[in-house]
Design a protein around this motif. Sequence first.
Motif, short mmCIF file in Angstrom:
data_model
loop_
_atom_site.label_atom_id
_atom_site.label_comp_id
_atom_site.label_asym_id
_atom_site.label_seq_id
_atom_site.Cartn_x
_atom_site.Cartn_y
_atom_site.Cartn_z
N LEU A 1 71.79 33.46 67.03
CA LEU A 1 70.98 32.08 67.01
C LEU A 1 72.17 31.21 66.69
O LEU A 1 72.66 31.30 65.35
N SER A 2 72.15 30.04 67.32
CA SER A 2 73.34 28.93 66.99
C SER A 2 72.71 28.09 65.75
O SER A 2 71.52 28.25 65.34
N HIS B 1 72.34 25.07 65.88
CA HIS B 1 71.77 24.19 66.26
C HIS B 1 70.13 24.75 66.44
O HIS B 1 69.23 24.14 66.01
N THR B 2 70.11 26.03 66.86
CA THR B 2 68.62 26.48 67.05
C THR B 2 68.20 26.69 65.69
O THR B 2 66.84 26.40 65.44
N LEU C 1 66.82 23.33 64.83
CA LEU C 1 65.47 23.13 65.49
C LEU C 1 64.23 24.01 65.24
O LEU C 1 63.28 23.13 64.72
N LEU C 2 64.39 25.23 64.50
CA LEU C 2 63.34 25.93 64.41
C LEU C 2 62.99 25.28 62.88
O LEU C 2 61.62 25.28 62.54
N SER D 1 61.04 19.43 73.05
CA SER D 1 62.08 19.69 73.08
C SER D 1 62.48 20.03 74.70
O SER D 1 63.47 19.62 75.21
#
Lengths: 533, 379, 248
Positions: free
Chosen positions: B43-44, B46-47, B50-51, B323
């Motif tokens: 998982l980046s 960024h992700t 986002l989560l 998104s």
Amino acid sequence: MHRVLSWLLAALIAVATPAFAADLDPLVRALGTGTYADTEKALAKLAETGDTAAVPVIEALQTGDLHVRKADGAVVVARKAGNGVALTDPLTGAALGEADRSAVEKIKINNSLRRSISAALGALTLMSPNPQTRRQAADAVFKSRDVNALEALDTALAKETDEGVRRAMFQARAAVVLNSSAPDADKIAAVETLKARGDRDALALLNAAANSGGAEVKAVAERAIASVEQRLALWGAAQNLWYGLSLGSVLLLAAIGLAVTFGVMGVINMAHGEMVMIGAYATFLVQEVFRTFAPGLFDLSILVALPVAFLASGAVGVAIERSVIRWLYGRPLETLLATWGLSLALQQAVRSIFGPTNREVGAPSWMSGAFELGGLTITYGRLWIVVFAFLVFAALLVALRKTAFGLNIRAVTQNRSMASAMGIRTARVDALTFGLGSGIAGLAGVALSQIDNVSPNLGQGYIIDSFMVVVFGGVGNLWGTLVGALALGSVNKFLEPYAGAVLGKILVLIFIILFIQRRPRGLFALKGRAVEA
Amino acid sequence: MLTRFLLMGLDKKAGVLLAVLAVLAVAVPVMALAAPPDSPWHLSTHTVALLGKYLCFALLAVALDLVWGYVGILSLGHAAFFALGGYAMGMYLMRQIGPRGVYGHPVLPDFMVFLNWQELPWYWHGFDQFWFAALMVVAVPGVLAFAFGWFAFRSRVTGVYLSIITQALTFALMLAFFRNDMGFGGNNGLTDFKTILGFDIQAPETRVGLFVATVVALAAGYTLASCVVASKLGKVLVAVRDAESRVRFLGYETERYKLFAWTLSACMAGVAGALYVPQVGIINPSEFSAASSIEAVIWVAVGGRGTLAGAVLGAVLVNFGKSYFTAALPELWLFALGGLFVLVTLFLPKGLLGLAAQVKGRWPSGRAMAAKPAGQKGI
Amino acid sequence: MSAEDTLLYLDGVSVSFDGFRALNSLSLIIEPGEMRAIIGPNGAGKTTMMDVITGKTRPDTGTILFEGGTDLTALREAGIANLGIGRKFQRPTVFEMHTVWDNLELALKAPRRPLKTLTYSATRDDRARIEEILDITGLSPKRDRQAGSLSHGEKQWLEIGMLLAQDPKLLLVDEPVAGMTDAETEQTARLLKDIAGKHSVIVVEHDMAFVRELGVKVTVLHEGSVLAEGSLDAVSANQQVVDVYLGR
Ligand SMILES: Nc1ncnc2c1ncn2[C@@H]1O[C@H](COP(=O)(O)OP(=O)(O)OP(=O)(O)O)[C@@H](O)[C@H]1O
Ligand SMILES: [Mg+2]
């Protein structure tokens, strides 16, 4: 009539000018010979003729454009053009070809000359046969307070017949006198003149006089200042009142439609602002059509836009009522959400079609410009919007009170089942009522397109304000909406000078929030069981 | 006492949700930090952010559902509480920057230097301490909500009127925060954060830490809200929603009940905002806009109001959709959102969870006290 | 009689709505333990009288005292209810989304402040009392049903049950038997008679058989004030009463 005469006069003079020109020529030539003193003498002679044709020559002298052509000693106007200079005749303005820069020599001026020039200019223009020119000249003297102009002013005053110009000259004279070393008696008279003028410029002059003159002048000036300040404050309040009325009428326009949908039907339409926006875009489209097919009739475009906008917004309103709102009667919170969704979609639709940027909506000539009323400046655009808002309000009032359709609306909103039992087609009435409210919003859009940016977000700016107006005035009461709009408009404008626009708006919002808590049903509340049901 | 309170509050849905959150709290850190960057399981940052953002919104949705779903107060101003919590956290993060700002001023944030401010305004004091900022995250929205609710409920403003003035409230706050001389960075808001509690705010470890904190906050908020609605107080709240004046005749001061739920909800929204800001890296006045408040309402409506799990579900689904749309078909997002509002109110008055329960044919279940679709009033 | 010994004391109470006088200088006295029946034509002001007593409507003028000293006009609904005045509404209003049991639990006499209800859990006594009321009202089999799904008559019973659970000193009962069968009507009358004695009761009813069954003092309201007072037989004989209400 007066105007026409003065135009005619001006035209006659224009035709007659060449005859004078011959007489002026040698005087103009004299400007370019010899020393400063010679030039000054020539200038005085030129001014003495009282011929306004000399004005451009002297103006050129003032700006430093007047030159002597070395080849023949003729006096010409030379302005920079390309590498060389372009020559024109100072009297007729006729082109005399181009020349090398070294071919001409500038007529130099010094300070003493400079003063003479402005005195000469003042005298000449003060004597101009055109009253408008004379008035401008007087105003210029008023601003410059040039003591040299006093003589010219007196001469001009002796001959002046136009009442308005005379007053302007008197005031200019007073300004000059206060700036001069005239005896106190004269200054006191001047103070009185300025007091009568009573605007901000006069105030500045009076302040200067109060600080410089003798004791007596000082006292008189101070009294004059107080009186002018009071007068200005009064006009300031009047101006605020007008701004308030103007803002109030805008709020009224935006809120009237809501007063129908929310106030009468109890439907909370968050897409109301978008109905306004559709009206504004309808105006834009109508104007585009006029621009392409009948630019000459552009002044009528707004009048055509009114019915178009009404029908466009009304039709969208009917469509919304039929497709969404009718399923949600009696569920105000759900209606609120669904119509908010519609407002998002409508905004995006307009954005996709017309683009996100502002569209240009023009003003017809009869809506541009302004006029003065005492100390007030009133723009025609705002004036028309105020008138229009009241017309729409009155029309709606009549429609609801006096027509069969209005009776049906009231019957259905008060007792739906009874109305339907009496043979009223309630569904139709619902749709048409909602259409009416939306159509009125469209009309508001036409008006707002004149004073606001026509963009997809146009409606968003008005929705909260409109709700505030309706809720503040009392739901279901058109008069309440009127009073609410005007009151909020004025309060806003009166707060602005003290608090600034944004803070003023915040204060108004807080005030309304507190007010609603005191009187949840608004200023003109309905009472009784009907409300609770 | 407390355990009984907890047991009472936690039903099957809560169990499922808490289990999912527990899995997330373990899996996301592992996938973000331990999995090699080229593995499909990685998982980046960024992700993760986002989560984390979705879960912050979920907490906001739970807060909103508490007042809308259970007390019937449709707040169109919850974004204000969210944003206030966010600003409180933002102020802490600004103070953390210290002399590392562009202008290098030891105390003043950049925007104050830029505006020629000479000293820190009094209300910025204390925000260099985390504990103080954390207190303010809860206290500022809480006090505002309490004051507002005290006036509003006591004067019996209800229904759409209440909704409209909540919107006016957030609108007024937005205008205020847009002003430069308010001292909150005006238009640009607060941003360019560097560290939180001494940790680099951009570091993957910090991101994961913030995510876990969000999971914990959501779990705690959800549990608290479920316990409240399961208690007798919760039953009173639902009764207030359905027939407020009848409740008064039973001797309950309904104003106090509403005030309790309203203030609690505002505090929860504040916490959500505070967790949101370090993860997205900015807070500005647009968070106060009417649109953000109403969007939160639609999350709850989509999931199913009157069911806390529905609020969480709705917030995550709608924001995931957002998104996706704003990246893939930006033109269509507002159409989709607008359509969602219309469709949900017309066809899904009980939201997705309501639909699921209906399909299973056992509505209403357990504690899911969905509101009556029609706005009937008692008495 | 002085106000001190009364349970409820209304004197010169007037209410008007937009100029319409719903109560016109109404005076009424209820003694502790007394049951009173109120009758009168539609729109006589019976429900409005209850509204005024329970704080739903503020009177324009007049005195309303409870237990001789407490001024009810200064209190809000919840405060009045907590003094021990319970009310059953003309249109049955129960909490439709709650179960029958929860409805009764909400009504049950217990601390009413938010923090107390947050931590409340039913004691054995509380449960026993609710069971008892379920039995009295015949709602035992439906205890877990949502109140919204009850029939009109069952809702009436539930409201009466809630009133019992409140255990008030004064019960205001607006048209309790509308929508009930004859047998149920009789049962209600018996129930109310049981309650009276320990509690004071004001019953509003149009059903003359029911009023006769109660066998208590009757007050006739007309156009917002008292027209006649006495036993049912006495007021039935009153010519004015016959003219405005009973007479056809
Ligand atoms: N809030 C109100 N607003 C306006 N009028 C009201 C209100 N409350 C009561 N009224 C009026 O007062 C009068 C008395 O009403 P009330 O309900 O007390 O009559 P009632 O004796 O209970 O009649 P019923 O036997 O039909 O129940 C009626 O004419 C009614 O319309
Ligand atoms: Mg009645």
